[in-house]
Design an enzyme around this catalytic site. Structure first.
Site, PDB file in Angstrom:
ATOM      1  N   ARG A  61       0.994  -1.101   0.263  1.00 23.51           N
ATOM      2  CA  ARG A  61       0.126  -0.227   0.318  1.00 23.51           C
ATOM      3  C   ARG A  61       1.310   1.744   0.034  1.00 23.51           C
ATOM      4  O   ARG A  61       0.377   2.514  -0.391  1.00 23.51           O
ATOM      5  CB  ARG A  61      -1.082  -0.098   1.037  1.00 23.51           C
ATOM      6  CG  ARG A  61      -2.003  -1.237   1.495  1.00 23.51           C
ATOM      7  CD  ARG A  61      -3.261  -1.403   2.147  1.00 23.51           C
ATOM      8  NE  ARG A  61      -4.242  -2.018   2.010  1.00 23.51           N
ATOM      9  CZ  ARG A  61      -5.126  -2.153   2.869  1.00 23.51           C
ATOM     10  NH1 ARG A  61      -5.569  -0.658   3.756  1.00 23.51           N
ATOM     11  NH2 ARG A  61      -6.390  -2.661   2.846  1.00 23.51           N
TER      12      ARG A  61
ATOM     13  N   ASP B 231     -15.525  10.941   6.414  1.00 25.49           N
ATOM     14  CA  ASP B 231     -14.244  10.111   6.679  1.00 25.49           C
ATOM     15  C   ASP B 231     -12.844  10.597   7.177  1.00 25.49           C
ATOM     16  O   ASP B 231     -12.394  11.734   6.623  1.00 25.49           O
ATOM     17  CB  ASP B 231     -14.104   9.269   5.553  1.00 25.49           C
ATOM     18  CG  ASP B 231     -13.355   8.296   5.371  1.00 25.49           C
ATOM     19  OD1 ASP B 231     -14.594   6.520   5.619  1.00 25.49           O
ATOM     20  OD2 ASP B 231     -12.389   7.580   5.293  1.00 25.49           O
TER      21      ASP B 231
END
Length: 281
Positions: A44, A153
């Protein structure tokens, strides 16, 4: 000599480097990276190292821990957080919302009361728009009411997608045909949320681990499949904060594998499958 582009991001973080990244993520967000996630971290973050021209994780860690690396820290968090969502995920919650929660809230709204709902950890907005569609089906006059949904978020990229409200056709597989026709407009190979429904939802970047800027309380909070990534102490504190942020009689919806921590002082009581209601007394 700098590393050739083909090798950037390919190095595996050492145990010490993994621990440093995990510690920073925990301190910043409350999220726990379990041991054994080294390959996930590498996969990632490889793109971030390549973008920065860095060959070593030690250099990346130095950057994200510095004042100059504040923006990169946000990008690191974005890369390491999980965004799994779909429309009407855990359908029983939306049925509970429609049957047990909305009737009294809509009645109050039509008398002029303020009604607020919060989709916390909303990812790319599919949960928030599912809530919005549930409201719109129960109250075609929703645009005339003082009723809003906050979608928050930690990932600014997800917030941008939600605010735009444009999704590939595959994302709408769980949306009933009648709702797709009413609340989406086909634009090429994507579906755009209709402007009236989009106006019901306000998107904001928010780290649940940080102080919250909201002044008012919420009648309904959805926070599903988010707390499972937190350490136990962070989980317990978040339940307390959600309780403090609810109006008397307000509802909290959590994920299928999550449970509100039992405590002597909590006023949250079970009101359905992974659904809690705050006692009004």
């Amino acid at each position: 000599m700098s590393a050739p582009p083909s090798t950037l991001g390919q190095v595996t973080p050492t145990d010490a480097e993994f621990s440093a990244i995990a510690q920073l993520l925990y301190e910043t967000t409350g999220i726990v990276l379990a041991p054994g996630k080294t390959s996930m971290v590498q996969s990632r973050l490889a793109k971030r190292l390549r973008a920065l021209g860095l060959a070593q994780y030690k250099d990346y860690i130095t950057l994200v821990n510095s004042d100059a690396g504040r923006d990169e820290r946000r990008k690191m968090i974005s890369a390491l957080t999980t965004n799994v969502t779909h429309f009407f995920r855990e359908k029983h919650h939306f049925e509970t919302l429609r049957r047990n929660v909305l009737p009294s809230l809509l009645e109050a709204a039509r008398r002029g009361s303020r009604v607020r709902l919060w989709s916390a950890g909303s990812s790319n907005g599919q949960e928030a728009y599912s809530i919005a569609m549930t409201i719109a089906e129960s109250a075609p006059d929703f645009a005339n009411l003082d009723l809003r949904i906050l979608a928050s978020d930690i990932d600014p990229l997800m917030i941008a997608v939600g605010a735009k409200g444009c999704y590939p056709a595959a994302a709408l597989e769980s949306v009933p045909d009648i709702l797709r026709q009413r609340y989406f407009e086909l634009q090429g190979e994507h579906y755009q949320v209709a402007s009236g429904l989009r106006d019901l939802v306000q998107f904001r970047e928010l780290n649940l681990h940080d102080p919250w800027p909201m002044r008012g309380k919420f009648d309904v909070i959805f926070c599903r499949n988010v707390v499972i990534y937190f350490a136990p102490e962070a989980q317990a504190r978040l339940w307390e904060r959600f309780e403090e942020q609810l109006t008397p009689g307000g509802f909290l919806f959590v994920g299928h594998s999550e449970r509100v921590t039992d405590g002597k002082h909590t006023k949250l009581r079970t009101a359905g499958v992974t659904t809690y209601q705050l006692n009004s007394i």
